[in-house]
Write a protein that holds these residues in place. Sequence first.
Motif, PDB file in Angstrom:
ATOM      1  N   UNK A 204       0.843  -1.198   0.000  1.00  0.00           N
ATOM      2  CA  UNK A 204       0.000   0.000   0.000  1.00  0.00           C
ATOM      3  C   UNK A 204       0.875   1.244   0.000  1.00  0.00           C
ATOM      4  N   UNK A 205       0.565   2.183  -0.894  1.00  0.00           N
ATOM      5  CA  UNK A 205       1.266   3.456  -0.976  1.00  0.00           C
ATOM      6  C   UNK A 205       0.614   4.322  -2.054  1.00  0.00           C
ATOM      7  N   UNK A 206       0.915   5.602  -2.181  1.00  0.00           N
ATOM      8  CA  UNK A 206       1.976   6.217  -1.415  1.00  0.00           C
ATOM      9  C   UNK A 206       1.655   6.365   0.070  1.00  0.00           C
ATOM     10  N   UNK A 207       0.379   6.583   0.393  1.00  0.00           N
ATOM     11  CA  UNK A 207       0.038   6.734   1.814  1.00  0.00           C
ATOM     12  C   UNK A 207      -0.989   5.673   2.196  1.00  0.00           C
ATOM     13  N   UNK A 208      -0.617   4.830   3.140  1.00  0.00           N
ATOM     14  CA  UNK A 208      -1.537   3.829   3.669  1.00  0.00           C
ATOM     15  C   UNK A 208      -2.539   4.505   4.599  1.00  0.00           C
TER      16      UNK A 208
ATOM     17  N   UNK B 280       2.784  25.048   2.221  1.00  0.00           N
ATOM     18  CA  UNK B 280       1.875  26.078   1.731  1.00  0.00           C
ATOM     19  C   UNK B 280       1.184  25.759   0.434  1.00  0.00           C
ATOM     20  N   UNK B 281       1.445  24.614  -0.150  1.00  0.00           N
ATOM     21  CA  UNK B 281       0.799  24.233  -1.411  1.00  0.00           C
ATOM     22  C   UNK B 281      -0.205  23.123  -1.165  1.00  0.00           C
ATOM     23  N   UNK B 282      -1.371  23.231  -1.797  1.00  0.00           N
ATOM     24  CA  UNK B 282      -2.419  22.232  -1.607  1.00  0.00           C
ATOM     25  C   UNK B 282      -2.355  21.175  -2.711  1.00  0.00           C
ATOM     26  N   UNK B 283      -2.507  19.920  -2.314  1.00  0.00           N
ATOM     27  CA  UNK B 283      -2.510  18.807  -3.259  1.00  0.00           C
ATOM     28  C   UNK B 283      -3.850  18.074  -3.154  1.00  0.00           C
ATOM     29  N   UNK B 284      -4.502  17.920  -4.307  1.00  0.00           N
ATOM     30  CA  UNK B 284      -5.794  17.240  -4.359  1.00  0.00           C
ATOM     31  C   UNK B 284      -5.616  15.812  -4.870  1.00  0.00           C
ATOM     32  N   UNK B 285      -6.225  14.884  -4.159  1.00  0.00           N
ATOM     33  CA  UNK B 285      -6.111  13.469  -4.478  1.00  0.00           C
ATOM     34  C   UNK B 285      -7.461  12.917  -4.908  1.00  0.00           C
ATOM     35  N   UNK B 286      -7.444  11.710  -5.422  1.00  0.00           N
ATOM     36  CA  UNK B 286      -8.678  11.039  -5.821  1.00  0.00           C
ATOM     37  C   UNK B 286      -9.514  10.697  -4.583  1.00  0.00           C
TER      38      UNK B 286
ATOM     39  N   UNK C 128     -15.736   7.510  -0.322  1.00  0.00           N
ATOM     40  CA  UNK C 128     -16.606   8.648  -0.011  1.00  0.00           C
ATOM     41  C   UNK C 128     -15.899   9.930  -0.432  1.00  0.00           C
ATOM     42  N   UNK C 129     -15.808  10.886   0.485  1.00  0.00           N
ATOM     43  CA  UNK C 129     -15.118  12.148   0.185  1.00  0.00           C
ATOM     44  C   UNK C 129     -13.623  12.049   0.453  1.00  0.00           C
ATOM     45  N   UNK C 130     -13.175  10.893   0.894  1.00  0.00           N
ATOM     46  CA  UNK C 130     -11.799  10.758   1.363  1.00  0.00           C
ATOM     47  C   UNK C 130     -10.968   9.889   0.424  1.00  0.00           C
ATOM     48  N   UNK C 131      -9.672   9.927   0.639  1.00  0.00           N
ATOM     49  CA  UNK C 131      -8.707   9.199  -0.191  1.00  0.00           C
ATOM     50  C   UNK C 131      -8.181   8.020   0.611  1.00  0.00           C
ATOM     51  N   UNK C 132      -8.214   6.821   0.015  1.00  0.00           N
ATOM     52  CA  UNK C 132      -7.830   5.612   0.739  1.00  0.00           C
ATOM     53  C   UNK C 132      -6.713   4.857   0.013  1.00  0.00           C
ATOM     54  N   UNK C 133      -5.661   4.522   0.749  1.00  0.00           N
ATOM     55  CA  UNK C 133      -4.610   3.600   0.296  1.00  0.00           C
ATOM     56  C   UNK C 133      -4.023   3.956  -1.070  1.00  0.00           C
ATOM     57  N   UNK C 134      -3.785   5.263  -1.294  1.00  0.00           N
ATOM     58  CA  UNK C 134      -3.116   5.667  -2.527  1.00  0.00           C
ATOM     59  C   UNK C 134      -4.003   5.792  -3.743  1.00  0.00           C
ATOM     60  N   UNK C 135      -5.303   5.463  -3.612  1.00  0.00           N
ATOM     61  CA  UNK C 135      -6.227   5.602  -4.732  1.00  0.00           C
ATOM     62  C   UNK C 135      -6.033   4.531  -5.788  1.00  0.00           C
TER      63      UNK C 135
ATOM     64  N   UNK D 282       3.292  13.721  -9.463  1.00  0.00           N
ATOM     65  CA  UNK D 282       1.897  13.954  -9.821  1.00  0.00           C
ATOM     66  C   UNK D 282       1.054  12.699  -9.877  1.00  0.00           C
ATOM     67  N   UNK D 283       1.676  11.539  -9.836  1.00  0.00           N
ATOM     68  CA  UNK D 283       0.919  10.291  -9.877  1.00  0.00           C
ATOM     69  C   UNK D 283      -0.004  10.192  -8.663  1.00  0.00           C
ATOM     70  N   UNK D 284      -1.296   9.979  -8.940  1.00  0.00           N
ATOM     71  CA  UNK D 284      -2.270   9.918  -7.857  1.00  0.00           C
ATOM     72  C   UNK D 284      -2.511  11.257  -7.188  1.00  0.00           C
ATOM     73  N   UNK D 285      -1.894  12.328  -7.721  1.00  0.00           N
ATOM     74  CA  UNK D 285      -2.030  13.659  -7.125  1.00  0.00           C
ATOM     75  C   UNK D 285      -0.904  14.029  -6.174  1.00  0.00           C
ATOM     76  N   UNK D 286       0.019  13.101  -5.944  1.00  0.00           N
ATOM     77  CA  UNK D 286       1.113  13.329  -4.988  1.00  0.00           C
ATOM     78  C   UNK D 286       2.306  14.014  -5.660  1.00  0.00           C
TER      79      UNK D 286
END
Length: 344
Positions: free
Chosen positions: A70-74, A86-92, A96-103, A134-138
């Motif tokens: 699992x990655x990038x973020x478990x 200071x920079x915002x990153x949007x993920x998949x 629901x409204x949240x990002x799970x296990x790297x998308x 940029x993969x997965x928004x990261x």
Amino acid sequence: MNIQTKEILSSWKEFTLTNDKQMSVSVLNYGGIITKILVPDRNGVLENVALGMKEYQDYEANPPFLGALIGRVAGRIQGSSFELNGEKYNLEANDGENHLHGGSEGFHQVIWEVTPFQTGGTVGLTLTHKSADGEGGYPGNVEVTVTYTLNNENQLSLAYEATSDQTTALTLTNHCYFNLSGDLKNTVEDHHVTIDSRQFVELDENLIPTGSKLQVEGTSFDFRQGRRLGDGFNGEFEQNKIAGNGYDHYFIFDHSTTQQAIVREPNSGRVMSVKTNQPGMVMYSGNSLDDQMQLAEAKSQKYLGVCFETQASPASLHHEGFPDVRLNAGEKYEKETVFTFGVE
């Protein structure tokens, strides 16, 4: 000791590591998925203690992330976004409204480069993957190496290394579901678990950390002296109910003992210990498993396996005081978790 390779689908291979005691671990290059772990019970009978699909192609969907890297973020990232410097990153938003296990572009979906190796006392696999900026928004180009090593002491080591050319968010784990009864004979309700932890992370109804840490004392989350997993399946504690009458929570390790977790299964006599330099783990008791999946030995069902997802906490992206998932540019991520199997 030996390593066997089997061609599965067009680009999929399964590698099986076997030690001199006949313990074996099977791993796919797809998602780094552990498909099977054969270990003896107290009578020497070899059985599978990891949940795996009956049909290999079912790993492509794999909604419960069986056995996968699992990655990038478990874990879950609140609101599918985070800020770094200071920079915002949007993920998949895939939970629901949240990002799970790297998308859907997570490490559980990629074909890893695999190099088998053998030394005097070990057999293993080195898995590598390059995740583009940029993969997965990261942010950041990330290079990842995961090494699976099996020795003759029936120890399975998972060692994780990563570097990034930009500061990013990263915490890696493996999502193996364990069932020490062997060949899925029983649920994990009677598994006796000990965890070196005084605190766990409170969740809201969407399984997102509230920002609070709770004391385990006096609750069904107190595993310091060991307890049955089933204690939290049928109890009245609100945090168990939120997780679907079970556990899906991050435990912060005290690191006061040699092992961070020990699991015992009374009928088979199998014991598994978990030792890691990670700051904590999510223990997930298979609360969402249903009977729609055909596993190797049986149909899936609730509580059929338990995960010990050693990692840092995604809550650190939105709250202070949690084990940090930030990886600075040029810094080396180095973590290891060792699963040791025995009997009593």
